[in-house]
Design a protein around this motif. Structure first.
Motif, PDB file in Angstrom:
ATOM      1  N   ASN A  19       0.858  -1.184   0.000  1.00 32.93           N
ATOM      2  CA  ASN A  19       0.000   0.000   0.000  1.00 32.93           C
ATOM      3  C   ASN A  19       0.891   1.230   0.000  1.00 32.93           C
ATOM      4  O   ASN A  19       1.569   1.459   0.985  1.00 32.93           O
ATOM      5  N   PRO A  20       0.967   1.978  -1.082  1.00 32.98           N
ATOM      6  CA  PRO A  20       0.118   1.947  -2.265  1.00 32.98           C
ATOM      7  C   PRO A  20       0.402   0.736  -3.139  1.00 32.98           C
ATOM      8  O   PRO A  20       1.460   0.119  -3.057  1.00 32.98           O
ATOM      9  N   SER A  21      -0.592   0.427  -3.988  1.00 30.64           N
ATOM     10  CA  SER A  21      -0.492  -0.739  -4.853  1.00 30.64           C
ATOM     11  C   SER A  21      -0.959  -0.394  -6.255  1.00 30.64           C
ATOM     12  O   SER A  21      -1.653   0.597  -6.460  1.00 30.64           O
ATOM     13  N   ASN A  22      -0.608  -1.247  -7.217  1.00 28.67           N
ATOM     14  CA  ASN A  22      -1.025  -1.035  -8.590  1.00 28.67           C
ATOM     15  C   ASN A  22      -1.872  -2.195  -9.107  1.00 28.67           C
ATOM     16  O   ASN A  22      -2.798  -1.975  -9.866  1.00 28.67           O
ATOM     17  N   ASN A  23      -1.576  -3.428  -8.710  1.00 26.90           N
ATOM     18  CA  ASN A  23      -2.270  -4.585  -9.271  1.00 26.90           C
ATOM     19  C   ASN A  23      -3.110  -5.340  -8.256  1.00 26.90           C
ATOM     20  O   ASN A  23      -4.302  -5.450  -8.397  1.00 26.90           O
ATOM     21  N   ASN A  24      -2.481  -5.910  -7.246  1.00 31.51           N
ATOM     22  CA  ASN A  24      -3.174  -6.719  -6.240  1.00 31.51           C
ATOM     23  C   ASN A  24      -2.820  -6.215  -4.854  1.00 31.51           C
ATOM     24  O   ASN A  24      -1.740  -5.695  -4.634  1.00 31.51           O
ATOM     25  N   ILE A  25      -3.746  -6.427  -3.940  1.00 30.02           N
ATOM     26  CA  ILE A  25      -3.500  -6.052  -2.543  1.00 30.02           C
ATOM     27  C   ILE A  25      -3.868  -7.241  -1.665  1.00 30.02           C
ATOM     28  O   ILE A  25      -4.864  -7.922  -1.910  1.00 30.02           O
ATOM     29  N   ASN A  26      -3.040  -7.515  -0.682  1.00 24.45           N
ATOM     30  CA  ASN A  26      -3.341  -8.525   0.323  1.00 24.45           C
ATOM     31  C   ASN A  26      -3.907  -7.820   1.543  1.00 24.45           C
ATOM     32  O   ASN A  26      -3.323  -6.856   2.022  1.00 24.45           O
ATOM     33  N   VAL A  27      -5.023  -8.298   2.011  1.00 26.98           N
ATOM     34  CA  VAL A  27      -5.672  -7.726   3.189  1.00 26.98           C
ATOM     35  C   VAL A  27      -5.632  -8.772   4.285  1.00 26.98           C
ATOM     36  O   VAL A  27      -6.186  -9.860   4.132  1.00 26.98           O
ATOM     37  N   GLU A  28      -4.956  -8.438   5.383  1.00 22.62           N
ATOM     38  CA  GLU A  28      -4.921  -9.324   6.549  1.00 22.62           C
ATOM     39  C   GLU A  28      -5.948  -8.820   7.560  1.00 22.62           C
ATOM     40  O   GLU A  28      -6.042  -7.621   7.818  1.00 22.62           O
ATOM     41  N   TYR A  29      -6.705  -9.747   8.120  1.00 17.03           N
ATOM     42  CA  TYR A  29      -7.757  -9.396   9.067  1.00 17.03           C
ATOM     43  C   TYR A  29      -7.825 -10.437  10.167  1.00 17.03           C
ATOM     44  O   TYR A  29      -7.279 -11.528  10.053  1.00 17.03           O
ATOM     45  N   LYS A  30      -8.527 -10.077  11.242  1.00 16.38           N
ATOM     46  CA  LYS A  30      -8.738 -10.995  12.364  1.00 16.38           C
ATOM     47  C   LYS A  30     -10.207 -10.907  12.764  1.00 16.38           C
ATOM     48  O   LYS A  30     -10.713  -9.823  13.048  1.00 16.38           O
ATOM     49  N   ILE A  31     -10.887 -12.050  12.731  1.00 21.63           N
ATOM     50  CA  ILE A  31     -12.285 -12.123  13.158  1.00 21.63           C
ATOM     51  C   ILE A  31     -12.341 -13.070  14.360  1.00 21.63           C
ATOM     52  O   ILE A  31     -12.170 -14.270  14.217  1.00 21.63           O
ATOM     53  N   ASN A  32     -12.536 -12.516  15.546  1.00 23.80           N
ATOM     54  CA  ASN A  32     -12.641 -13.325  16.762  1.00 23.80           C
ATOM     55  C   ASN A  32     -14.085 -13.505  17.198  1.00 23.80           C
ATOM     56  O   ASN A  32     -14.412 -14.457  17.889  1.00 23.80           O
ATOM     57  N   GLU A  33     -14.923 -12.532  16.853  1.00 24.20           N
ATOM     58  CA  GLU A  33     -16.325 -12.586  17.250  1.00 24.20           C
ATOM     59  C   GLU A  33     -17.168 -12.240  16.032  1.00 24.20           C
ATOM     60  O   GLU A  33     -16.927 -11.226  15.389  1.00 24.20           O
ATOM     61  N   GLY A  34     -18.127 -13.060  15.710  1.00 22.87           N
ATOM     62  CA  GLY A  34     -19.011 -12.783  14.583  1.00 22.87           C
ATOM     63  C   GLY A  34     -19.246 -14.031  13.769  1.00 22.87           C
ATOM     64  O   GLY A  34     -18.432 -14.954  13.752  1.00 22.87           O
ATOM     65  N   SER A  35     -20.385 -14.045  13.066  1.00 27.32           N
ATOM     66  CA  SER A  35     -20.723 -15.217  12.263  1.00 27.32           C
ATOM     67  C   SER A  35     -20.575 -14.967  10.770  1.00 27.32           C
ATOM     68  O   SER A  35     -20.536 -15.915   9.992  1.00 27.32           O
ATOM     69  N   SER A  36     -20.486 -13.695  10.355  1.00 24.71           N
ATOM     70  CA  SER A  36     -20.278 -13.384   8.940  1.00 24.71           C
ATOM     71  C   SER A  36     -19.500 -12.078   8.834  1.00 24.71           C
ATOM     72  O   SER A  36     -19.592 -11.209   9.699  1.00 24.71           O
ATOM     73  N   ALA A  37     -18.727 -11.960   7.739  1.00 25.07           N
ATOM     74  CA  ALA A  37     -17.924 -10.753   7.548  1.00 25.07           C
ATOM     75  C   ALA A  37     -17.654 -10.541   6.067  1.00 25.07           C
ATOM     76  O   ALA A  37     -17.619 -11.492   5.289  1.00 25.07           O
ATOM     77  N   TYR A  38     -17.479  -9.275   5.713  1.00 25.46           N
ATOM     78  CA  TYR A  38     -17.067  -8.948   4.357  1.00 25.46           C
ATOM     79  C   TYR A  38     -16.298  -7.642   4.360  1.00 25.46           C
ATOM     80  O   TYR A  38     -16.359  -6.865   5.324  1.00 25.46           O
ATOM     81  N   LEU A  39     -15.539  -7.424   3.278  1.00 30.16           N
ATOM     82  CA  LEU A  39     -14.834  -6.162   3.070  1.00 30.16           C
ATOM     83  C   LEU A  39     -15.636  -5.331   2.089  1.00 30.16           C
ATOM     84  O   LEU A  39     -16.159  -5.852   1.103  1.00 30.16           O
ATOM     85  N   MET A  40     -15.717  -4.047   2.355  1.00 29.78           N
ATOM     86  CA  MET A  40     -16.342  -3.110   1.444  1.00 29.78           C
ATOM     87  C   MET A  40     -15.253  -2.139   1.002  1.00 29.78           C
ATOM     88  O   MET A  40     -14.579  -1.551   1.847  1.00 29.78           O
ATOM     89  N   VAL A  41     -15.066  -2.003  -0.312  1.00 35.17           N
ATOM     90  CA  VAL A  41     -14.065  -1.088  -0.851  1.00 35.17           C
ATOM     91  C   VAL A  41     -14.814   0.054  -1.525  1.00 35.17           C
ATOM     92  O   VAL A  41     -15.550  -0.149  -2.491  1.00 35.17           O
ATOM     93  N   LEU A  42     -14.641   1.264  -0.977  1.00 29.82           N
ATOM     94  CA  LEU A  42     -15.347   2.450  -1.458  1.00 29.82           C
ATOM     95  C   LEU A  42     -14.354   3.494  -1.943  1.00 29.82           C
ATOM     96  O   LEU A  42     -13.288   3.660  -1.348  1.00 29.82           O
ATOM     97  N   ASN A  43     -14.749   4.226  -2.985  1.00 28.11           N
ATOM     98  CA  ASN A  43     -13.954   5.369  -3.408  1.00 28.11           C
ATOM     99  C   ASN A  43     -13.910   6.349  -2.247  1.00 28.11           C
ATOM    100  O   ASN A  43     -14.940   6.665  -1.652  1.00 28.11           O
ATOM    101  N   PHE A  44     -12.728   6.837  -1.911  1.00 30.17           N
ATOM    102  CA  PHE A  44     -12.552   7.690  -0.733  1.00 30.17           C
ATOM    103  C   PHE A  44     -13.402   8.951  -0.797  1.00 30.17           C
ATOM    104  O   PHE A  44     -13.944   9.413   0.194  1.00 30.17           O
ATOM    105  N   TYR A  45     -13.541   9.518  -1.999  1.00 29.71           N
ATOM    106  CA  TYR A  45     -14.259  10.780  -2.144  1.00 29.71           C
ATOM    107  C   TYR A  45     -15.716  10.587  -2.540  1.00 29.71           C
ATOM    108  O   TYR A  45     -16.431  11.558  -2.745  1.00 29.71           O
TER     109      TYR A  45
END
Length: 94
Positions: A19-45
Motif C-alpha cells: 500500500n500503495p499498490s497497482n495490481n493486487n493487494i493482500n488484506v490481513e484481518y482478524k475475526i474473533n467474534e461474529g458469524s459473517s464478515a465482508y470487506l467493502m471497498v469504497l472510493n474515498f471521495y
C-alpha cells in the motif's frame, strides 16, 4: 496505582500490503467474534463509484483483491462483521 482495563478490538483489519499498490493487494484481518464478515471497498471521495464487496472466510486471516479494474485514487477498505462496520483503513492505487 489504579486498575487499567485494556480492550483490543476483537475484529480488525491488520494490514493492507503493498500500500500503495497497482495490481493486487493482500488484506490481513482478524475475526474473533461474529458469524459473517465482508470487506467493502469504497472510493474515498464518494464521487459516483459503486462499492465492491468481498465475502470473507471468518476462519481465515487474509484475502487477495485484484485492483486492475479500479481507477487510480484513494479508497476506504471497511471491515463489516455481522452487518456493522468495525474497522477501516485507507488504500492508495497508483
Amino acid at each position: 496505582y489504579t486498575d487499567v482495563e485494556v480492550k483490543i478490538k476483537p475484529n480488525r483489519l491488520i494490514n493492507l500490503f503493498p500500500n500503495p499498490s497497482n495490481n493486487n493487494i493482500n488484506v490481513e484481518y482478524k475475526i474473533n467474534e461474529g458469524s459473517s464478515a465482508y470487506l467493502m471497498v469504497l472510493n474515498f471521495y464518494m464521487n459516483g463509484s459503486a462499492s465492491n464487496n468481498y465475502v470473507l472466510d471468518i476462519n481465515n486471516n487474509a484475502i487477495n483483491i485484484d485492483l486492475n479494474s479500479y481507477p487510480l485514487g484513494f479508497y476506504k477498505v471497511l471491515l463489516v462483521v455481522d452487518g456493522a462496520v468495525v474497522d477501516a483503513k485507507i488504500l492508495s492505487k497508483y
